[in-house]
Design a protein around this motif. Structure first.
Motif, PDB file in Angstrom:
ATOM      1  N   VAL A  12      50.886  41.757  40.838  1.00 37.12           N
ATOM      2  CA  VAL A  12      52.004  42.219  40.710  1.00 37.12           C
ATOM      3  C   VAL A  12      52.865  41.924  41.902  1.00 37.12           C
ATOM      4  N   GLN A  13      54.280  41.757  41.681  1.00 39.29           N
ATOM      5  CA  GLN A  13      55.090  41.689  42.684  1.00 39.29           C
ATOM      6  C   GLN A  13      55.398  42.759  43.515  1.00 39.29           C
ATOM      7  N   ALA A  14      55.761  42.805  44.768  1.00 38.10           N
ATOM      8  CA  ALA A  14      55.884  43.902  45.393  1.00 38.10           C
ATOM      9  C   ALA A  14      57.119  44.746  44.910  1.00 38.10           C
ATOM     10  N   GLY A  15      57.168  46.070  44.852  1.00 39.12           N
ATOM     11  CA  GLY A  15      58.028  46.956  43.965  1.00 39.12           C
ATOM     12  C   GLY A  15      57.716  47.334  42.537  1.00 39.12           C
ATOM     13  N   HIS A  80      42.817  58.166  35.674  1.00 40.52           N
ATOM     14  CA  HIS A  80      43.969  57.035  35.706  1.00 40.52           C
ATOM     15  C   HIS A  80      44.658  57.167  37.316  1.00 40.52           C
ATOM     16  N   LEU A  81      44.829  56.154  37.882  1.00 43.53           N
ATOM     17  CA  LEU A  81      45.775  55.930  39.045  1.00 43.53           C
ATOM     18  C   LEU A  81      47.009  55.367  38.809  1.00 43.53           C
ATOM     19  N   GLN A  82      48.227  56.118  38.628  1.00 43.03           N
ATOM     20  CA  GLN A  82      49.527  55.267  38.460  1.00 43.03           C
ATOM     21  C   GLN A  82      49.989  54.652  39.902  1.00 43.03           C
ATOM     22  N   MET A  83      50.286  53.445  39.934  1.00 44.86           N
ATOM     23  CA  MET A  83      50.853  53.179  41.340  1.00 44.86           C
ATOM     24  C   MET A  83      52.100  52.422  41.130  1.00 44.86           C
ATOM     25  N   PRO A  88      52.565  44.749  49.610  1.00 45.01           N
ATOM     26  CA  PRO A  88      51.544  43.819  49.924  1.00 45.01           C
ATOM     27  C   PRO A  88      50.491  44.482  50.605  1.00 45.01           C
ATOM     28  N   GLU A  89      50.673  45.545  51.282  1.00 49.28           N
ATOM     29  CA  GLU A  89      49.499  46.240  52.045  1.00 49.28           C
ATOM     30  C   GLU A  89      48.902  47.182  51.352  1.00 49.28           C
ATOM     31  N   VAL A 117      43.279  44.567  42.899  1.00 45.95           N
ATOM     32  CA  VAL A 117      44.757  44.470  42.995  1.00 45.95           C
ATOM     33  C   VAL A 117      45.393  43.999  43.770  1.00 45.95           C
ATOM     34  N   THR A 118      46.156  42.765  43.521  1.00 39.20           N
ATOM     35  CA  THR A 118      46.954  41.916  44.263  1.00 39.20           C
ATOM     36  C   THR A 118      48.493  42.057  44.505  1.00 39.20           C
ATOM     37  N   VAL A 119      49.061  42.275  45.487  1.00 43.03           N
ATOM     38  CA  VAL A 119      50.608  42.593  45.367  1.00 43.03           C
ATOM     39  C   VAL A 119      51.571  41.342  46.155  1.00 43.03           C
ATOM     40  N   SER A 120      52.060  40.724  45.654  1.00 42.78           N
ATOM     41  CA  SER A 120      52.547  39.718  46.049  1.00 42.78           C
ATOM     42  C   SER A 120      54.036  39.924  46.662  1.00 42.78           C
ATOM     43  N   SER A 121      54.403  39.256  47.939  1.00 49.68           N
ATOM     44  CA  SER A 121      55.704  39.810  48.514  1.00 49.68           C
ATOM     45  C   SER A 121      56.795  38.871  48.169  1.00 49.68           C
TER      46      SER A 121
END
Length: 121
Positions: A12-15, A80-83, A88-89, A117-121
Motif C-alpha cells: 500500500v502507498q503511504a497514507g 482485526h487490525l485496522q491500519m 513506510p516505517e 505489510v509493505t508501505v511504499s513512500s
C-alpha cells in the motif's frame, strides 16, 4: 492448542489503509488476550496492539496510537487490525498472537505465521 491464521497483508502507498484479520481455531476459549506483533527487517519483534476477551481493554504501541484500531468478534473467533495513515516505517511482517491470560511485550502463548505489510513512500 490454538491455530492462528492471518490475512489481509499487502502493498500500500503511504497514507493508505489496510485491514488485517486473524482467524483462530482449536481451543479458542484459550484466547482471552489477542493481539498483533510486528517485525521489521533487521529489528526485533514489537508489540503493536492487544485486546482482551470483552474488548473493553486495549493496548497500543505509541507508534501506532491514533492510526491503528484493534477489534475482535468472539462469535467468529477473529481479531482485526485496522491500519490507517500508514507510513513506510510500518513495513513489517505482522503476527497474530493469543494467550489464555495476557499478552506481554515479549510473550504470547500462540502465534500465527505472519503476513507481510509493505508501505511504499
Amino acid at each position: 492448542q490454538v491455530q492462528l491464521v492471518e490475512s489481509g497483508g499487502g502493498l500500500v502507498q503511504a497514507g493508505g489503509s489496510l485491514r488485517l484479520s486473524c482467524a483462530a481455531s482449536g481451543r479458542t476459549l484459550s484466547t482471552n488476550s489477542m493481539g498483533w506483533f510486528r517485525q521489521a527487517p533487521g529489528k526485533g519483534r514489537e508489540l503493536v496492539a492487544t485486546i482482551n476477551w470483552s474488548g473493553g481493554s486495549t493496548y497500543y504501541a505509541d507508534s501506532v496510537k491514533g492510526r491503528f484500531t484493534i477489534s475482535r468478534d468472539n462469535a467468529k473467533n477473529t481479531v482485526h487490525l485496522q491500519m490507517n495513515s500508514l507510513k513506510p516505517e510500518d513495513t513489517a511482517v505482522y503476527y497474530c498472537a493469543a494467550d489464555g491470560l495476557r499478552i506481554s511485550n515479549t510473550h504470547a502463548e500462540y502465534w500465527g505465521r505472519g503476513t507481510q505489510v509493505t508501505v511504499s513512500s
